[in-house]
Design an enzyme around this catalytic site. Structure first.
Site, PDB file in Angstrom:
ATOM      1  N   TYR A 129      56.947  50.859  31.722  1.00 17.19           N
ATOM      2  CA  TYR A 129      56.559  49.576  31.114  1.00 17.19           C
ATOM      3  C   TYR A 129      57.788  48.869  30.539  1.00 17.19           C
ATOM      4  O   TYR A 129      58.005  47.674  30.785  1.00 17.19           O
ATOM      5  CB  TYR A 129      55.522  49.825  30.026  1.00 17.19           C
ATOM      6  CG  TYR A 129      55.041  48.568  29.344  1.00 17.19           C
ATOM      7  CD1 TYR A 129      54.064  47.778  29.930  1.00 17.19           C
ATOM      8  CD2 TYR A 129      55.569  48.171  28.113  1.00 17.19           C
ATOM      9  CE1 TYR A 129      53.616  46.614  29.318  1.00 17.19           C
ATOM     10  CE2 TYR A 129      55.134  47.013  27.480  1.00 17.19           C
ATOM     11  CZ  TYR A 129      54.153  46.233  28.093  1.00 17.19           C
ATOM     12  OH  TYR A 129      53.723  45.086  27.478  1.00 17.19           O
ATOM     13  N   SER A 142      58.231  41.550  26.531  1.00 18.34           N
ATOM     14  CA  SER A 142      57.704  42.411  25.476  1.00 18.34           C
ATOM     15  C   SER A 142      58.851  42.802  24.560  1.00 18.34           C
ATOM     16  O   SER A 142      60.032  42.755  24.961  1.00 18.34           O
ATOM     17  CB  SER A 142      57.077  43.666  26.087  1.00 18.34           C
ATOM     18  OG  SER A 142      56.813  44.630  25.093  1.00 18.34           O
TER      19      SER A 142
END
Length: 589
Positions: free
Chosen positions: A472, A459
């Site tokens: 995350y 990401s």
């Protein structure tokens, strides 16, 4: 022990030569004739033949002077393409008099195959031709002449590059020395060289006739190369459909040799494999699949070829027939990626813990052009389940060529609101799910020894810190570093590893993301608002899928996808202080 277990042998006499012919499978089925190259014998095809024999009548023969076939006397002038064509026609008449045969050639078997597929006297005896690692000497001659006659820096570089790759051809034209080398030290060391340099499994291969085969086979070059290169035939047009399989790692032949091939072979299908020269030994599974597909297509009027191949879709030559596993494939980036590989003709295994979603993706993949697609229901965070999945895929579909570890979950909230249980859930899926996929499927790639590619979805949060994504972001940063480390470890084994870093992509992850430290009502509101923001950004997952295919084809290590991801990556390298300042800003949720 013979590598062609269960084969039926016969002898075919032609022009004073006796050819040793082996047959496998049902003679009433379409006949596939496999022609070996230099310095091989028919046993080079044993693994391919075994995989084809349950569907076709498979025929292999030792080219004159090789294996158990006899040699011409004298050797000089006994290996011309004209005489080799006589041999092929004698074999074809013996094994399939009433039906044309499907021809497959590797190396010098392919050089011969081009002759068979372009001369008038074989018309009607060949139904299709699959070529690998061996150009037509006529096409090669025209290729050289055109580049010498109209030189440009690019064309001169191509000629010089192929000239350097052809160093062995010059040596084989020298008198006596090749024979002495092959009957002496080179013949003894050849199996070890194949093992080390080409990663060729050599159990029982090459056969004991290698030194003699290689010494005699030098006349293939001496009798043909110079004359055809200087005076190439102007009418060397293929009168049959041709499938060209190009190993992109071939040390002896440049891919540029085939740039103009459609001019000579109007019914041409191209495939590529990221492997070295000895494809029949290193990738018999993929070769057998492509040969079977091509033969079946032309037995059934072309209907069996995947739409990706027929239409010439992008990457069909690279991924057609390969086995791709995609996790998190029920929707979003995973589904788009599975469908993109399907459109390129790959076989797809769609993995997700959502059974209905995985089944929908598999069904859509079949409609998109995949020659095979299967759903699998697995929680990627479950180590034992992933191990069983990898074993099941290998047993039922073969070794994976491309693995896309895409499954992931979202979690937002401050560090002190994120519980230990929250951390475990995020790390189990986002990090350990990737670890499990890399371990179990990656090990299969390593054991096969013929390369592959692993894609891990990280990401932009891997290099862009933010106060709201500690868990995350940490999981995705770990995926990025895992990918870089694994890429370094696997580089010497021909296995590429890519970290894909999307930015704000319109997928379903926002609808299922969790928000730590807030009541359930507020969590639902935040999900809805976040999903709305991503929808307004409206960056489609199909663009991420396209970036994944391109990254695998180009073996790229890191791909930030969206403009904001690319900007964050640049800032992380050249202005990390700016990113740290941005990380302190609380988004207006």
């Amino acid at each position: 022990m013979s590598l062609l277990r269960g084969a039926r042998e016969r002898w075919v006499r032609t022009g004073g030569i006796e050819l040793c012919v082996a047959e496998m499978g049902d003679p009433d089925r379409p006949t596939v004739v496999l022609v070996h190259g230099y310095p091989d014998s028919k046993e080079v095809w044993s693994e391919v033949a075994r995989r084809l024999a349950d569907r076709f009548h498979v025929v292999l023969y030792d080219v004159r002077g090789h294996g158990r076939s006899t040699a011409p006397v004298p050797l000089r002038g006994g290996f011309t393409l004209e005489k080799l064509t006589d041999d092929f026609l004698a074999v074809a008449d013996a094994v399939s008099r009433d039906r044309p045969v499907h021809l497959v050639g590797h190396d010098w078997g392919s050089v011969q195959g081009w002759e068979f597929a372009t001369v008038g006297r074989t018309r009607g005896r060949i139904a299709s031709f699959t070529s690998m690692s061996g150009p037509s000497l006529d096409h090669f001659g025209h290729w050289m002449k055109e580049r010498v006659a109209r030189p440009t820096p690019r064309r001169v570089g191509q000629v010089l590059g192929q000239g350097a790759r052809s160093w062995y051809v010059y040596l084989l034209h020298t008198p006596v020395l090749p024979e002495l080398a092959w009957r002496g030290p080179l013949g003894k060391r050849w199996p070890g060289l194949l093992r080390r340099v080409e990663k060729v499994p050599t159990d029982g291969y090459p056969t004991g006739s290698l030194p003699q085969d290689a010494a005699r086979g030098a006349w293939l070059y001496r009798d043909n190369v110079r004359s055809r290169m200087l005076r190439p035939r102007p009418d060397a047009y293929a009168h049959v459909p041709v499938q060209l399989i190009t190993p992109t790692g071939d040390a002896f032949l440049s891919e540029r040799l085939y740039d103009d091939l459609s001019r000579w072979a109007p019914r041409l299908v191209r495939r590529t494999l990221p492997v070295k020269h000895w494809v029949p030994r290193t990738r018999p599974d993929q070769l057998a699949a492509w040969i079977a597909e091509f033969v079946t297509a032309h037995e059934e009027g072309g209907a069996a070829l995947p739409p990706a191949v027929v239409s010439g879709r992008r990457y069909a030559d690279r991924f057609g027939g390969q086995l791709v596993v995609v996790t998190g494939a029920a929707g979003g980036i995973g589904r788009a990626t599975a469908l993109a590989f399907a459109e390129a003709g790959a076989r797809v295994v769609a993995v997700d813990r959502d059974a209905e979603g995985a089944a929908r993706t598999a069904d859509q993949a079949l409609r998109a052009g995949a020659p095979g697609a299967w759903p699998e229901v697995v929680d990627v965070g479950d180590e034992q389940a992933m191990e069983k999945l990898a074993a099941r895929v290998a047993a039922e579909y073969g070794t994976v060529d491309v693995l896309v570890n895409n499954a992931g979950i979202g979690l937002s909230g401050s560090f002190f609101d994120t519980t230990a249980d929250d951390w475990r859930k995020v790390l189990d899926v986002n990090l350990l799910g990737v670890v499990h996929g890399c371990r179990f499927f990656g090990r299969q790639m390593v054991e096969r020894g013929q390369g592959g590619h692993i894609v891990n979805t990280a990401s932009a949060a891997a290099f862009q810190p933010t106060r709201l994504l500690p868990a995350y972001g940490a999981s995705k940063a770990a995926v990025l570093m895992l990918s870089e480390s694994l890429r370094a470890e696997l580089a010497g084994r021909g296995i590429g590893v890519t970290a894909i870093c999307p930015g704000f992509v319109n997928t379903g992850i926002t609808a299922t993301a969790r928000f730590a430290g807030v009541p359930e009502v507020e969590e639902r509101r935040l999900r809805k608002r976040t999903a709305g923001l991503y929808a307004r950004r409206n960056y489609p997952p199909e663009k991420v899928a396209a970036a994944i295919l391109r990254a695998v084809a180009e073996n790229r290590p890191l791909v930030p996808v969206t403009p904001e991801a690319r900007a964050a990556h640049l800032l992380s390298r050249f202005a990390p202080g700016a990113l740290r300042a941005l990380a302190r800003v609380r988004p207006p949720l």
